[in-house]
Design a protein around this motif. Structure first.
Motif, mmCIF file in Angstrom:
data_model
loop_
_atom_site.group_PDB
_atom_site.id
_atom_site.type_symbol
_atom_site.label_atom_id
_atom_site.label_comp_id
_atom_site.label_asym_id
_atom_site.label_seq_id
_atom_site.Cartn_x
_atom_site.Cartn_y
_atom_site.Cartn_z
ATOM 1 N N PRO A 11 37.186 32.440 49.210
ATOM 2 C CA PRO A 11 37.421 33.253 48.011
ATOM 3 C C PRO A 11 36.642 34.565 48.077
ATOM 4 O O PRO A 11 35.650 34.682 48.802
ATOM 5 C CB PRO A 11 36.898 32.369 46.878
ATOM 6 C CG PRO A 11 35.871 31.508 47.524
ATOM 7 C CD PRO A 11 36.365 31.271 48.927
ATOM 8 N N ILE A 12 37.102 35.536 47.328
ATOM 9 C CA ILE A 12 36.375 36.796 47.171
ATOM 10 C C ILE A 12 35.467 36.625 45.958
ATOM 11 O O ILE A 12 35.921 36.176 44.899
ATOM 12 C CB ILE A 12 37.345 37.968 46.979
ATOM 13 C CG1 ILE A 12 38.169 38.159 48.263
ATOM 14 C CG2 ILE A 12 36.588 39.238 46.607
ATOM 15 C CD1 ILE A 12 39.291 39.140 48.124
ATOM 16 N N ILE A 13 34.196 36.975 46.106
ATOM 17 C CA ILE A 13 33.223 36.742 45.042
ATOM 18 C C ILE A 13 32.633 38.060 44.561
ATOM 19 O O ILE A 13 32.100 38.842 45.358
ATOM 20 C CB ILE A 13 32.097 35.803 45.533
ATOM 21 C CG1 ILE A 13 32.697 34.465 45.971
ATOM 22 C CG2 ILE A 13 31.046 35.616 44.448
ATOM 23 C CD1 ILE A 13 31.727 33.547 46.670
ATOM 24 N N PHE A 14 32.756 38.303 43.258
ATOM 25 C CA PHE A 14 32.111 39.431 42.588
ATOM 26 C C PHE A 14 31.001 38.820 41.744
ATOM 27 O O PHE A 14 31.277 38.084 40.795
ATOM 28 C CB PHE A 14 33.099 40.170 41.680
ATOM 29 C CG PHE A 14 34.217 40.863 42.407
ATOM 30 C CD1 PHE A 14 34.066 42.168 42.871
ATOM 31 C CD2 PHE A 14 35.422 40.220 42.609
ATOM 32 C CE1 PHE A 14 35.105 42.816 43.525
ATOM 33 C CE2 PHE A 14 36.474 40.865 43.267
ATOM 34 C CZ PHE A 14 36.310 42.151 43.728
ATOM 35 N N THR A 15 29.746 39.105 42.083
ATOM 36 C CA THR A 15 28.634 38.471 41.383
ATOM 37 C C THR A 15 27.399 39.370 41.408
ATOM 38 O O THR A 15 27.399 40.440 42.000
ATOM 39 C CB THR A 15 28.317 37.090 41.992
ATOM 40 O OG1 THR A 15 27.412 36.397 41.136
ATOM 41 C CG2 THR A 15 27.746 37.194 43.386
ATOM 42 N N SER A 16 26.368 38.900 40.791
ATOM 43 C CA SER A 16 25.089 39.599 40.739
ATOM 44 C C SER A 16 24.430 39.626 42.115
ATOM 45 O O SER A 16 24.577 38.696 42.907
ATOM 46 C CB SER A 16 24.176 38.866 39.753
ATOM 47 O OG SER A 16 22.871 39.361 39.825
ATOM 48 N N VAL A 40 39.688 34.445 43.465
ATOM 49 C CA VAL A 40 38.541 35.313 43.213
ATOM 50 C C VAL A 40 37.602 34.618 42.237
ATOM 51 O O VAL A 40 38.035 33.936 41.319
ATOM 52 C CB VAL A 40 39.010 36.673 42.636
ATOM 53 C CG1 VAL A 40 37.841 37.492 42.130
ATOM 54 C CG2 VAL A 40 39.795 37.453 43.683
ATOM 55 N N GLU A 41 36.315 34.792 42.441
ATOM 56 C CA GLU A 41 35.293 34.307 41.517
ATOM 57 C C GLU A 41 34.560 35.517 40.961
ATOM 58 O O GLU A 41 34.130 36.388 41.720
ATOM 59 C CB GLU A 41 34.314 33.393 42.249
ATOM 60 C CG GLU A 41 33.190 32.889 41.381
ATOM 61 C CD GLU A 41 32.202 32.013 42.134
ATOM 62 O OE1 GLU A 41 31.187 31.657 41.526
ATOM 63 O OE2 GLU A 41 32.429 31.705 43.317
ATOM 64 N N VAL A 42 34.425 35.577 39.644
ATOM 65 C CA VAL A 42 33.688 36.645 38.969
ATOM 66 C C VAL A 42 32.566 35.965 38.176
ATOM 67 O O VAL A 42 32.843 35.134 37.303
ATOM 68 C CB VAL A 42 34.606 37.464 38.027
ATOM 69 C CG1 VAL A 42 33.800 38.535 37.304
ATOM 70 C CG2 VAL A 42 35.770 38.082 38.799
ATOM 71 N N ALA A 43 31.316 36.316 38.473
ATOM 72 C CA ALA A 43 30.188 35.631 37.845
ATOM 73 C C ALA A 43 29.097 36.604 37.428
ATOM 74 O O ALA A 43 28.859 37.612 38.088
ATOM 75 C CB ALA A 43 29.604 34.604 38.817
ATOM 76 N N TYR A 44 28.438 36.295 36.325
ATOM 77 C CA TYR A 44 27.256 36.990 35.815
ATOM 78 C C TYR A 44 27.505 38.438 35.397
ATOM 79 O O TYR A 44 26.592 39.253 35.410
ATOM 80 C CB TYR A 44 26.084 36.889 36.796
ATOM 81 C CG TYR A 44 25.689 35.466 37.038
ATOM 82 C CD1 TYR A 44 25.039 34.735 36.064
ATOM 83 C CD2 TYR A 44 26.027 34.824 38.234
ATOM 84 C CE1 TYR A 44 24.703 33.415 36.260
ATOM 85 C CE2 TYR A 44 25.706 33.495 38.449
ATOM 86 C CZ TYR A 44 25.037 32.796 37.451
ATOM 87 O OH TYR A 44 24.725 31.483 37.645
#
Length: 69
Positions: A11-16, A40-44
């Motif tokens: 997955p593509i991860i957008f995070t802190s 996609v994962e979007v976190a924080y």
């Protein structure tokens, strides 16, 4: 426009970038017409994902640990 197509295995991860992430570490993803998020994962984020214009697609993705979503 954002086109992010990951896979179940990658997955593509957008995070802190913080060592100990917290809510609102970064602002948001803003999707305009034609944007695609797949696996996609979007976190924080503060606002998570903001769909600014219609015609965007979000599939098999997870948005979590955002202050607002």
């Amino acid at each position: 426009r954002i086109i992010a197509r990951g896979t179940r295995e990658q997955p593509i991860i957008f995070t802190s970038a913080a060592e100990n992430p917290e809510y609102s570490d970064w602002d948001q993803l803003v999707l305009s017409r034609g944007s695609i998020l797949e696996h996609v994962e979007v976190a924080y984020a503060h606002n998570g994902v903001n769909v600014w214009q219609g015609g965007s697609s979000i599939r098999n993705s997870e948005i979590h640990d955002s202050l607002l979503s």
